[in-house]
Design a protein around this motif. Structure first.
Motif, PDB file in Angstrom:
ATOM      1  N   PRO A   1     -33.185 -63.987 -77.231  1.00  0.00           N
ATOM      2  CA  PRO A   1     -32.540 -62.665 -77.234  1.00  0.00           C
ATOM      3  C   PRO A   1     -31.523 -62.512 -76.097  1.00  0.00           C
ATOM      4  N   TYR A   2     -30.474 -61.745 -76.397  1.00  0.00           N
ATOM      5  CA  TYR A   2     -29.412 -61.533 -75.422  1.00  0.00           C
ATOM      6  C   TYR A   2     -28.644 -60.250 -75.734  1.00  0.00           C
ATOM      7  N   VAL A   3     -27.830 -59.855 -74.760  1.00  0.00           N
ATOM      8  CA  VAL A   3     -26.831 -58.801 -74.953  1.00  0.00           C
ATOM      9  C   VAL A   3     -25.489 -59.427 -74.605  1.00  0.00           C
ATOM     10  N   ARG A   4     -24.531 -59.299 -75.523  1.00  0.00           N
ATOM     11  CA  ARG A   4     -23.211 -59.908 -75.347  1.00  0.00           C
ATOM     12  C   ARG A   4     -22.126 -58.865 -75.564  1.00  0.00           C
ATOM     13  N   LEU A   5     -21.195 -58.806 -74.638  1.00  0.00           N
ATOM     14  CA  LEU A   5     -20.030 -57.948 -74.810  1.00  0.00           C
ATOM     15  C   LEU A   5     -19.165 -58.537 -75.911  1.00  0.00           C
ATOM     16  N   ILE A   6     -18.895 -57.744 -76.937  1.00  0.00           N
ATOM     17  CA  ILE A   6     -18.010 -58.184 -78.011  1.00  0.00           C
ATOM     18  C   ILE A   6     -16.574 -57.802 -77.674  1.00  0.00           C
ATOM     19  N   ALA A   7     -16.368 -56.531 -77.328  1.00  0.00           N
ATOM     20  CA  ALA A   7     -15.001 -56.072 -77.086  1.00  0.00           C
ATOM     21  C   ALA A   7     -14.989 -54.742 -76.368  1.00  0.00           C
TER      22      ALA A   7
ATOM     23  N   ALA B   1     -24.987 -64.737 -73.837  1.00  0.00           N
ATOM     24  CA  ALA B   1     -25.384 -65.276 -75.140  1.00  0.00           C
ATOM     25  C   ALA B   1     -25.532 -66.790 -75.147  1.00  0.00           C
ATOM     26  N   PHE B   2     -24.936 -67.467 -74.181  1.00  0.00           N
ATOM     27  CA  PHE B   2     -24.854 -68.923 -74.223  1.00  0.00           C
ATOM     28  C   PHE B   2     -25.672 -69.619 -73.132  1.00  0.00           C
TER      29      PHE B   2
ATOM     30  N   GLY C   1      -8.388 -46.500 -76.576  1.00  0.00           N
ATOM     31  CA  GLY C   1      -7.767 -45.619 -77.550  1.00  0.00           C
ATOM     32  C   GLY C   1      -6.416 -45.129 -77.088  1.00  0.00           C
ATOM     33  N   PRO C   2      -5.705 -44.422 -77.963  1.00  0.00           N
ATOM     34  CA  PRO C   2      -4.354 -43.948 -77.654  1.00  0.00           C
ATOM     35  C   PRO C   2      -4.300 -42.971 -76.476  1.00  0.00           C
ATOM     36  N   LYS C   3      -5.417 -42.321 -76.161  1.00  0.00           N
ATOM     37  CA  LYS C   3      -5.455 -41.394 -75.026  1.00  0.00           C
ATOM     38  C   LYS C   3      -6.127 -42.019 -73.809  1.00  0.00           C
ATOM     39  N   GLY C   4      -6.369 -43.337 -73.866  1.00  0.00           N
ATOM     40  CA  GLY C   4      -6.958 -44.042 -72.738  1.00  0.00           C
ATOM     41  C   GLY C   4      -8.474 -44.119 -72.734  1.00  0.00           C
ATOM     42  N   ASP C   5      -9.104 -43.527 -73.747  1.00  0.00           N
ATOM     43  CA  ASP C   5     -10.560 -43.618 -73.836  1.00  0.00           C
ATOM     44  C   ASP C   5     -10.974 -45.056 -74.116  1.00  0.00           C
ATOM     45  N   ILE C   6     -12.059 -45.482 -73.488  1.00  0.00           N
ATOM     46  CA  ILE C   6     -12.553 -46.841 -73.684  1.00  0.00           C
ATOM     47  C   ILE C   6     -13.851 -46.803 -74.485  1.00  0.00           C
ATOM     48  N   ILE C   7     -13.920 -47.652 -75.502  1.00  0.00           N
ATOM     49  CA  ILE C   7     -15.132 -47.839 -76.290  1.00  0.00           C
ATOM     50  C   ILE C   7     -15.529 -49.299 -76.147  1.00  0.00           C
ATOM     51  N   THR C   8     -16.810 -49.524 -75.845  1.00  0.00           N
ATOM     52  CA  THR C   8     -17.325 -50.865 -75.633  1.00  0.00           C
ATOM     53  C   THR C   8     -18.319 -51.202 -76.745  1.00  0.00           C
ATOM     54  N   ASN C   9     -18.204 -52.418 -77.277  1.00  0.00           N
ATOM     55  CA  ASN C   9     -19.045 -52.869 -78.376  1.00  0.00           C
ATOM     56  C   ASN C   9     -19.872 -54.073 -77.918  1.00  0.00           C
ATOM     57  N   PHE C  10     -21.184 -54.014 -78.131  1.00  0.00           N
ATOM     58  CA  PHE C  10     -22.088 -55.091 -77.729  1.00  0.00           C
ATOM     59  C   PHE C  10     -22.827 -55.660 -78.926  1.00  0.00           C
ATOM     60  N   ASP C  11     -23.135 -56.931 -78.827  1.00  0.00           N
ATOM     61  CA  ASP C  11     -24.026 -57.645 -79.731  1.00  0.00           C
ATOM     62  C   ASP C  11     -25.380 -57.660 -79.028  1.00  0.00           C
ATOM     63  N   VAL C  12     -26.328 -56.904 -79.556  1.00  0.00           N
ATOM     64  CA  VAL C  12     -27.686 -56.851 -79.000  1.00  0.00           C
ATOM     65  C   VAL C  12     -28.547 -57.694 -79.933  1.00  0.00           C
ATOM     66  N   ARG C  13     -28.701 -58.955 -79.568  1.00  0.00           N
ATOM     67  CA  ARG C  13     -29.356 -59.928 -80.458  1.00  0.00           C
ATOM     68  C   ARG C  13     -30.828 -60.066 -80.078  1.00  0.00           C
ATOM     69  N   LEU C  14     -31.698 -59.759 -81.023  1.00  0.00           N
ATOM     70  CA  LEU C  14     -33.133 -59.785 -80.763  1.00  0.00           C
ATOM     71  C   LEU C  14     -33.786 -61.100 -81.149  1.00  0.00           C
ATOM     72  N   THR C  15     -33.282 -61.745 -82.217  1.00  0.00           N
ATOM     73  CA  THR C  15     -33.880 -62.992 -82.695  1.00  0.00           C
ATOM     74  C   THR C  15     -32.802 -64.051 -82.863  1.00  0.00           C
ATOM     75  N   GLN C  16     -33.227 -65.296 -82.902  1.00  0.00           N
ATOM     76  CA  GLN C  16     -32.295 -66.408 -83.037  1.00  0.00           C
ATOM     77  C   GLN C  16     -31.678 -66.430 -84.434  1.00  0.00           C
TER      78      GLN C  16
END
Length: 158
Positions: free
Chosen positions: A17-23, A152-153, A27-42
């Motif tokens: 299991p791991y947590v990985r930053l995807i991206a 993740a690696f 946004g157009p107004k400078g807002d930041i959205i963060t996406n993670f891969d929260v992997r529980l099993t292989q």
């Protein structure tokens, strides 16, 4: 054709299991959205049955939101090996992994019972019969025994 990041990830070399930053998206107004891969099993070795995955989804929606500000969504992967976690701002993989660990530790407690899982009644859930707290507890134990990495690696257990 759009390139989907998760379809370019080599699922043969990640170590769950791991947590990985995807991206991080700005946004157009400078807002930041963060996406993670929260992997529980292989990937391609194990998958959480739908009833346990469904219960995890409900628990994570509650407990993880109470521990990490700015969570927009926590959605299960169709392959049933983990979740996308999307948040406002720039939490780190380490922060998310620590919150995941605390959440799983809460789930395995004897005091965490089905009446604490929000939104599982017929009125609140589109498939209310397909839940298993027992499965979520058993998977939580397995994941905690393996440890949650913020990479993740390479195993870098938090």
């Amino acid at each position: 054709m759009a390139e989907v990041e998760s379809f370019t990830l080599d699922h043969n070399i990640v170590i769950a299991p791991y947590v990985r930053l995807i991206a991080k998206e700005v946004g157009p107004k400078g807002d930041i959205i963060t996406n993670f891969d929260v992997r529980l099993t292989q990937p391609n070795e194990t998958a959480i049955e739908t009833s346990g995955m469904h219960t995890f989804e409900h628990i994570f929606a509650d407990l993880m939101r109470n521990q990490l500000d700015g969570i927009i969504d926590i959605s299960p992967f169709g392959c049933r090996t983990g979740f996308h976690l999307i948040a406002w701002g720039e939490p780190t993989a380490t922060e998310v992994a620590k919150v995941l660990k605390k959440t799983l530790e809460e789930i395995v407690k004897d005091s965490y019972t089905i009446d604490k899982v929000q939104g599982i009644a017929k009125i609140a859930c589109g498939n209310y019969k397909d839940h298993s707290l027992h499965s979520a507890k058993e998977w939580s134990k397995i994941i905690l025994e393996k440890g949650i990495s913020d990479d993740a690696f390479v195993r870098n257990v938090v």
